[in-house]
Scaffold this active site. Structure first.
Site, PDB file in Angstrom:
ATOM      1  N   GLY A   1       0.828  -1.220   0.000  1.00 50.60           N
ATOM      2  CA  GLY A   1       0.000   0.000   0.000  1.00 50.60           C
ATOM      3  C   GLY A   1       0.850   1.254   0.000  1.00 50.60           C
TER       4      GLY A   1
ATOM      5  N   ASP B   1       8.940   6.071   7.532  1.00 49.93           N
ATOM      6  CA  ASP B   1       8.568   7.400   8.025  1.00 49.93           C
ATOM      7  C   ASP B   1       7.584   8.117   7.088  1.00 49.93           C
ATOM      8  OD1 ASP B   1      10.180   7.982   5.881  1.00 49.93           O
ATOM      9  OD2 ASP B   1      11.696   9.066   7.020  1.00 49.93           O
ATOM     10  N   GLY B   2       7.276   7.493   5.956  1.00 49.33           N
ATOM     11  CA  GLY B   2       6.322   8.105   5.031  1.00 49.33           C
ATOM     12  C   GLY B   2       6.887   9.279   4.255  1.00 49.33           C
TER      13      GLY B   2
ATOM     14  N   ASP C   1       4.024  -4.828  -7.521  1.00 46.08           N
ATOM     15  CA  ASP C   1       3.391  -3.598  -7.014  1.00 46.08           C
ATOM     16  C   ASP C   1       3.894  -2.372  -7.773  1.00 46.08           C
ATOM     17  OD1 ASP C   1       5.763  -4.518  -5.526  1.00 46.08           O
ATOM     18  OD2 ASP C   1       5.645  -2.582  -4.536  1.00 46.08           O
TER      19      ASP C   1
HETATM   20  P1  AMP Z   1       8.849   0.871  -3.423  1.00 46.46           P
HETATM   21  O1  AMP Z   1      10.147   0.191  -3.191  1.00 46.46           O
HETATM   22  O2  AMP Z   1       8.979   2.338  -3.576  1.00 46.46           O
HETATM   23  O3  AMP Z   1       8.056   0.256  -4.508  1.00 46.46           O
HETATM   24  O4  AMP Z   1       8.016   0.701  -2.069  1.00 46.46           O
HETATM   25  C1  AMP Z   1       7.596  -0.544  -1.578  1.00 46.46           C
HETATM   26  C2  AMP Z   1       6.662  -0.357  -0.416  1.00 46.46           C
HETATM   27  O5  AMP Z   1       7.333   0.297   0.669  1.00 46.46           O
HETATM   28  C3  AMP Z   1       5.452   0.504  -0.705  1.00 46.46           C
HETATM   29  O6  AMP Z   1       4.376  -0.024   0.008  1.00 46.46           O
HETATM   30  C4  AMP Z   1       5.852   1.859  -0.179  1.00 46.46           C
HETATM   31  O7  AMP Z   1       4.740   2.649   0.155  1.00 46.46           O
HETATM   32  C5  AMP Z   1       6.639   1.470   1.051  1.00 46.46           C
HETATM   33  N1  AMP Z   1       7.611   2.510   1.419  1.00 46.46           N
HETATM   34  C6  AMP Z   1       8.727   2.845   0.759  1.00 46.46           C
HETATM   35  N2  AMP Z   1       9.370   3.847   1.388  1.00 46.46           N
HETATM   36  C7  AMP Z   1       8.649   4.169   2.482  1.00 46.46           C
HETATM   37  C8  AMP Z   1       8.798   5.123   3.536  1.00 46.46           C
HETATM   38  N3  AMP Z   1       9.827   5.966   3.584  1.00 46.46           N
HETATM   39  N4  AMP Z   1       7.841   5.152   4.475  1.00 46.46           N
HETATM   40  C9  AMP Z   1       6.792   4.310   4.441  1.00 46.46           C
HETATM   41  N5  AMP Z   1       6.607   3.389   3.484  1.00 46.46           N
HETATM   42  C10 AMP Z   1       7.516   3.308   2.505  1.00 46.46           C
HETATM   43 MG    MG Z   2       6.451   1.147  -5.433  1.00 47.64          MG
END
Ligand code: AMP
Ligand code: MG
Length: 503
Positions: free
Chosen positions: A101, A136-137, A263
């Site tokens: 998510g 940390d979002g 994803d």
């Molecule tokens: P990604 O590698 O960008 O495809 O991210 C994979 C998952 O990790 C997704 O659900 C992102 O929303 C979550 N995510 C990545 N970085 C962060 C962050 N700094 N804080 C919270 N969730 C994260």
């Molecule tokens: Mg992603």
């Protein structure tokens, strides 16, 4: 053209107006959680994309302002927005994660653009959501600017992609290995529905929900498939087609996505998630830039094989809608899955034919192209420059392309074969050379140039190198005097270039 107008809110302030129409929030309960952005403390607008704003039917002047900054920084929720974090699952490097998510992104809403297309407007890096898990979002400035540059560069190259509307700094620090300036990217997508969104519904065993999602995706992206004899099968084929074309276009420009998890693969067929991606300089099939891709699962030459793997995960979520007899449904979908690679190859070959200037088809073209690529790999030639300079060979100067090969003579025999094939193809040399220059970019986001721009922005608060690079990348096919340095590969060093996930 329908232009947004400025509105006066209850505090009597004028602000940019988005005509939001939030169909995702309306239709797909269970696939999102409503939430808000974390406020920014001292936001600053670093980059804004007025041309994209126009395309979206928004008022660029109203947005390029304090009021726009308040929205892009998450401090003000614009009228009509129902901010939400989407739920999705996904196979990450082959392993299934049932609950991912939007952990650092927020969908503000959808607008209908000037071409009547529905587009998502999303903040990325706007703070924690119920999907943040341990994160940390937030996003750091470097990765936000990197996504801005590469997404806009890809768009200019003609590759389907999410877009960048704005980049702001938040005034908050984010902590990675060190403390970094926090930032938010405003991203625009034809939707953020992923293969992983279907997997999220399927993993919860909620058939009705998956069907609702499929119906929604059909209506939003592939409305014609609703009229097919078997709409869900036709939908699957439409996604296959879009993603096969997409991966072929990546291969044709030397792009390595780096994190092709399910994803990160959209149903629309747009490139999304510019974390560890990068463009290849010297042609090498096993090129991997991402520090976390230790096995090379998402290496350049593996991308076409990952394509059917990911789409098979989508097929698995559609079985029960394709036929009430499960075995029959699996048989039908398996047959479609087997057609993915040949379809991809058709797109790839069409792209490669135009890169070498062919407008007709010959059974030996595939061999001709693969022989060139093999030679480029053996002779450590630059991918982008070889294709770009082939047109010079048609204008009577073979030396510029020849010299890209470690042993220039290696090119000569191939050149003879190529020219013979071109004779059979017809077309006057200069006309052909110009057509080639329209498909073979001279400027791509070269890694050292991207790093230079990000480092100046992050360490010296100097946006000049970014601005210049962005200007070059938005016209990748037009050679500009004085921009020679942007066309050159990085100086060769012993340290391989590495990218990080940008989180
Ligand atoms: P990604 O590698 O960008 O495809 O991210 C994979 C998952 O990790 C997704 O659900 C992102 O929303 C979550 N995510 C990545 N970085 C962060 C962050 N700094 N804080 C919270 N969730 C994260
Ligand atoms: Mg992603």
């Amino acid at each position: 053209m329908v232009k947004s107008t400025e509105t006066v809110d209850e505090n009597n302030q004028t602000g940019p107006h988005f005509n939001f129409d939030n169909s995702f929030a309306r239709s797909l309960e269970g696939f999102f959680v409503s939430c808000k952005a974390e406020p920014s403390v001292a936001p600053k607008l670093l980059q804004f994309n007025p041309a994209l704003a126009e395309e979206l039917g928004l008022d660029p002047v109203a947005l390029d302002s304090e009021a726009g900054l308040a929205i892009f920084s998450g401090n003000v929720t614009p009228d009509g927005s129902e901010p939400l974090a989407q739920a999705y699952a996904g196979h990450q490097f082959g392993g299934f994660a049932p609950k991912l998510g939007d952990g650092r992104a927020l969908l503000l809403g959808e607008v209908i653009d000037t071409q009547q297309r529905r587009r998502d407007i999303q903040l990325k890096g706007s703070g924690r959501t119920p999907f943040s898990r341990g994160g940390d979002g937030k996003a750091a400035l470097g990765p936000v600017l990197r996504e801005y540059l590469v997404a806009e560069g890809m768009h200019a190259l003609g590759v389907p992609t999410t877009r960048a509307l704005a980049a702001v700094t938040t005034g908050r620090a984010v902590y990675r290995e060190t403390s970094l300036p926090g930032a938010i990217l405003t991203r625009v997508a034809s939707s953020h529905i992923r293969v992983g969104t279907f997997q999220f519904g399927a993993a919860r065993g909620d058939t009705d929900k998956v069907r609702e999602l499929a119906d929604y995706a059909i209506a939003r992206h592939y409305p014609d498939t609703a009229n097919a004899e078997n709409p869900y099968l036709a939908f699957f084929e439409a996604v296959v087609n879009a993603q096969a074309a997409l991966v072929a276009s990546w291969m044709n420009v030397g792009f390595i996505h780096g994190v092709m998890n399910t994803d990160n693969m959209t149903i629309s067929g747009e490139t999304i998630d510019y974390g560890p991606c990068a463009f290849m300089d010297t042609y090498a099939r096993d090129t991997v830039f991402s520090s976390i891709d230790r096995q090379g699962r998402y290496a350049y030459a593996n991308q076409p094989a990952i394509l059917p793997w990911n789409l098979t995960r989508l097929a698995e979520t559609l079985i029960r809608f394709v036929d009430p007899d499960k075995d029959k449904a699996i048989e039908i979908l398996t047959d479609k899955v087997h057609r993915i690679t040949p379809l991809y190859e058709t797109y790839w070959l069409a792209g490669m034919r135009s890169k070498i200037g062919l407008s007709t088809e010959d059974p030996l073209d595939s061999k001709l192209i693969n022989d060139l690529l093999r030679m480029m790999e053996e002779e450590h030639a630059d991918f982008t420059l070889v294709f770009r300079r082939l047109s010079q060979a048609l204008r009577g100067d073979s030396e510029t392309v020849r010299n890209l090969f470690e042993e220039p003579a290696a090119f000569d025999e191939w050149e003879q074969r190529w020219k013979k094939r071109l004779e059979q193809d017809g077309t006057e040399a200069e006309v052909r050379a110009q057509a080639m220059d329209r498909v073979n970019p001279i400027y791509i986001p070269r890694n050292h140039k991207v790093e230079e721009a990000l480092s100046a922005a992050v360490n010296q608060a100097d946006m000049m190198p970014f601005t210049k690079l962005l200007a070059v990348l938005t016209h990748p096919f037009e050679e500009v005097a004085g921009c020679e340095a942007y066309a050159e590969p990085a100086p060769v060093t012993d340290i391989p270039y590495q990218t990080f996930c940008g989180t």
